[in-house]
Design a protein around this motif. Structure first.
Motif, PDB file in Angstrom:
ATOM      1  N   SER A 166     -19.263  53.362 -22.828  1.00 17.59           N
ATOM      2  CA  SER A 166     -20.225  54.202 -23.065  1.00 17.59           C
ATOM      3  C   SER A 166     -21.697  53.455 -23.729  1.00 17.59           C
ATOM      4  CB  SER A 166     -19.924  55.339 -23.902  1.00 17.59           C
ATOM      5  OG  SER A 166     -18.882  56.249 -23.505  1.00 17.59           O
ATOM      6  N   ALA A 167     -21.343  52.354 -23.770  1.00 15.66           N
ATOM      7  CA  ALA A 167     -22.313  51.499 -24.408  1.00 15.66           C
ATOM      8  C   ALA A 167     -22.066  49.843 -23.978  1.00 15.66           C
ATOM      9  CB  ALA A 167     -22.733  51.419 -25.928  1.00 15.66           C
ATOM     10  N   GLY A 168     -23.198  49.340 -23.731  1.00 19.04           N
ATOM     11  CA  GLY A 168     -22.930  47.731 -23.390  1.00 19.04           C
ATOM     12  C   GLY A 168     -24.225  47.117 -23.345  1.00 19.04           C
ATOM     13  N   LEU A 169     -24.174  45.709 -23.322  1.00 15.31           N
ATOM     14  CA  LEU A 169     -25.360  44.693 -23.256  1.00 15.31           C
ATOM     15  C   LEU A 169     -25.581  44.696 -21.874  1.00 15.31           C
ATOM     16  CD1 LEU A 169     -24.949  42.227 -26.046  1.00 15.31           C
ATOM     17  CD2 LEU A 169     -26.935  43.831 -25.826  1.00 15.31           C
ATOM     18  N   VAL A 170     -26.873  44.683 -21.453  1.00 19.18           N
ATOM     19  CA  VAL A 170     -27.390  44.212 -20.064  1.00 19.18           C
ATOM     20  C   VAL A 170     -28.427  43.213 -20.016  1.00 19.18           C
ATOM     21  CG1 VAL A 170     -26.735  46.628 -19.246  1.00 19.18           C
ATOM     22  CG2 VAL A 170     -29.272  45.956 -19.892  1.00 19.18           C
ATOM     23  N   PRO A 171     -29.005  42.935 -19.085  1.00 18.72           N
ATOM     24  CA  PRO A 171     -29.934  41.989 -18.919  1.00 18.72           C
ATOM     25  C   PRO A 171     -31.432  42.551 -19.765  1.00 18.72           C
ATOM     26  CG  PRO A 171     -29.008  41.619 -16.900  1.00 18.72           C
ATOM     27  CD  PRO A 171     -28.458  42.763 -17.644  1.00 18.72           C
ATOM     28  N   ALA A 172     -32.333  41.338 -19.961  1.00 21.09           N
ATOM     29  CA  ALA A 172     -33.699  41.988 -20.479  1.00 21.09           C
ATOM     30  C   ALA A 172     -34.372  42.976 -19.784  1.00 21.09           C
ATOM     31  CB  ALA A 172     -34.764  40.765 -20.647  1.00 21.09           C
ATOM     32  N   PHE A 173     -35.104  43.887 -20.367  1.00 15.27           N
ATOM     33  CA  PHE A 173     -35.651  45.295 -19.706  1.00 15.27           C
ATOM     34  C   PHE A 173     -36.352  44.759 -18.409  1.00 15.27           C
ATOM     35  CE2 PHE A 173     -38.514  48.708 -19.043  1.00 15.27           C
ATOM     36  CZ  PHE A 173     -37.701  49.766 -18.783  1.00 15.27           C
ATOM     37  N   GLU A 174     -37.168  43.744 -18.485  1.00 16.28           N
ATOM     38  CA  GLU A 174     -37.750  43.262 -17.329  1.00 16.28           C
ATOM     39  C   GLU A 174     -36.777  42.806 -16.114  1.00 16.28           C
ATOM     40  OE1 GLU A 174     -39.981  43.308 -20.736  1.00 16.28           O
ATOM     41  OE2 GLU A 174     -38.268  42.094 -20.465  1.00 16.28           O
ATOM     42  N   THR A 175     -35.832  42.262 -16.375  1.00 12.31           N
ATOM     43  CA  THR A 175     -34.640  41.828 -15.564  1.00 12.31           C
ATOM     44  C   THR A 175     -34.247  43.271 -14.890  1.00 12.31           C
ATOM     45  OG1 THR A 175     -34.332  39.917 -16.490  1.00 12.31           O
ATOM     46  CG2 THR A 175     -32.894  40.554 -14.811  1.00 12.31           C
TER      47      THR A 175
END
Length: 369
Positions: free
Chosen positions: A151-160
């Motif tokens: 339900s939650a996690g880290l992803v790449p930078a928003f621009e990526t």
């Protein structure tokens, strides 16, 4: 402190009414408002758990996940809003995150008509399915359909993230009116409560200005002795036989003019609620509240405000006190006769000056340079 070059994906869902309320509040609050989500540690990614304590300042993207408790269908994931993490704490197995809300998000190029037709709604549904499948396939993105569910996690930078979505022909666009309409169209079709309606607080502005206030640390600062307008926009797919009501309440130090309940009699309305902020000499914290008559019908939100005296009000009363004190001190010197009329004159002068200061304070005038 923040997690550099990363974004946090956060999901709320329709599995419990409390989660639905979180989604509705995330849609209803103005830009700069704050909201709190809680997650079971088991349903967050391992990487996010490690970085949780230093995630303040990290950009986040809030989604609504439409799920079935028995997983009869895959989750449908709808982006709602951008946000920024302002605090993240852990107590036992519960992770708590406080967010400051930013712009709404929707899929770029969607039709923006006031009343979307069937083709437009089908196009929105197609993009949501494609977006959900994209997130489920790519291991860099958490999904409620992962095993175990995330339900939650880290992803790449928003621009990526934006670049990945553009490659997949699913670019996201920031917006407010159009994005809000797209979100409501989807929610109306999936959250099957015929009495539910949707609204958002567009902003708070001085009555003589078209510019909305910007929040400071999650609070909107209002100057005492002034009047403000709270702009509210509402949409409702199905009109009930008995009109829905949105109740408006204010805290200490505020007066809402001639309105306590907004009656919703059409599919979409714009309301302007006028709020007076009477003069007061001190800084005071207060609030604005909006809530439906039936708790399950819409979001219940609180907007924190700070009532701050103008410079004129800050100086007027202390100045009057200082001058009055000076008059009393002068009366104690040899320059003033000590008989009855001299003492009476000095006390009268002090009282007059102090009273003038009170009058000036109420008028918001400044008696010191």
């Amino acid at each position: 402190m923040s997690v550099p070059d990363r974004t946090i994906f956060l999901y709320t869902s329709n599995i419990r009414e409390r989660y639905v309320a979180d989604a509705l509040a995330a849609v209803a609050l103005p830009i700069g408002g704050r909201i709190r989500f809680r997650y079971d540690r088991r349903h967050t990614s391992d990487e996010l758990q490690r970085e949780w304590g230093r995630s303040k300042g990290t950009r986040a993207l809030i989604h609504l996940s439409i799920q079935h408790p028995q997983r009869f269908h895959d989750s449908a994931l709808l982006p709602l809003r951008q946000a920024t993490v302002v605090d993240a704490t852990q107590r036992g197995e519960i992770l708590t995150i406080d967010l400051e809300l930013g712009d709404y998000l929707t899929f770029a190029g969607l039709p923006t008509g006031t009343e979307p037709n069937k083709a437009q709604r089908l196009e929105l549904g197609r993009r949501i399915r494609t977006y959900s499948e994209f997130l489920e396939r790519d291991d860099r993105y958490p999904s409620p359909d992962n095993d175990p569910p995330r339900s939650a996690g880290l992803v790449p930078a928003f621009e990526t993230v934006q670049g990945d979505l553009e490659t997949a022909k699913l670019p996201l666009a920031r917006g407010n009116d159009a994005a809000f309409r797209a979100i409501v169209d989807y929610l109306s079709a999936t959250l099957t409560n015929p009495e539910r309606f949707y609204y958002r607080v567009v902003g708070i502005r001085p009555i003589d200005s078209d510019k909305f206030l910007e929040a400071k640390d999650g609070e909107f600062w209002l100057t005492t002795g002034s009047t403000y307008v709270v702009e509210v926009f509402h949409r409702q797919e199905n009109l009930a036989m008995i009109p829905s009501e949105l109740r408006f309440a204010v805290g200490d130090g505020l007066n809402a003019r001639d309105i306590e309940t907004l009656t919703l009699t059409s599919a979409y309305d714009a309301f302007s609620v006028v709020v007076d902020v009477p003069n007061r000499p001190d800084i005071t914290r207060s609030y604005l509240e909006l809530a439906p008559r039936a708790s399950s019908a819409a979001a219940s939100i609180r907007i924190n405000v700070v009532l701050s005296p103008s410079n004129a009000q800050k100086y007027a009363l202390p100045a009057a006190g200082a001058v009055a004190a000076g008059a009393v001190a002068f009366a104690a010197t040899d320059a003033v006769p000590t008989d009855g009329w001299g003492a009476a004159l000095a006390v009268g002068l002090a009282g007059t000056v102090f009273g003038l200061g009170l009058w000036q304070s109420k008028r918001g005038l400044k008696i010191l340079p």
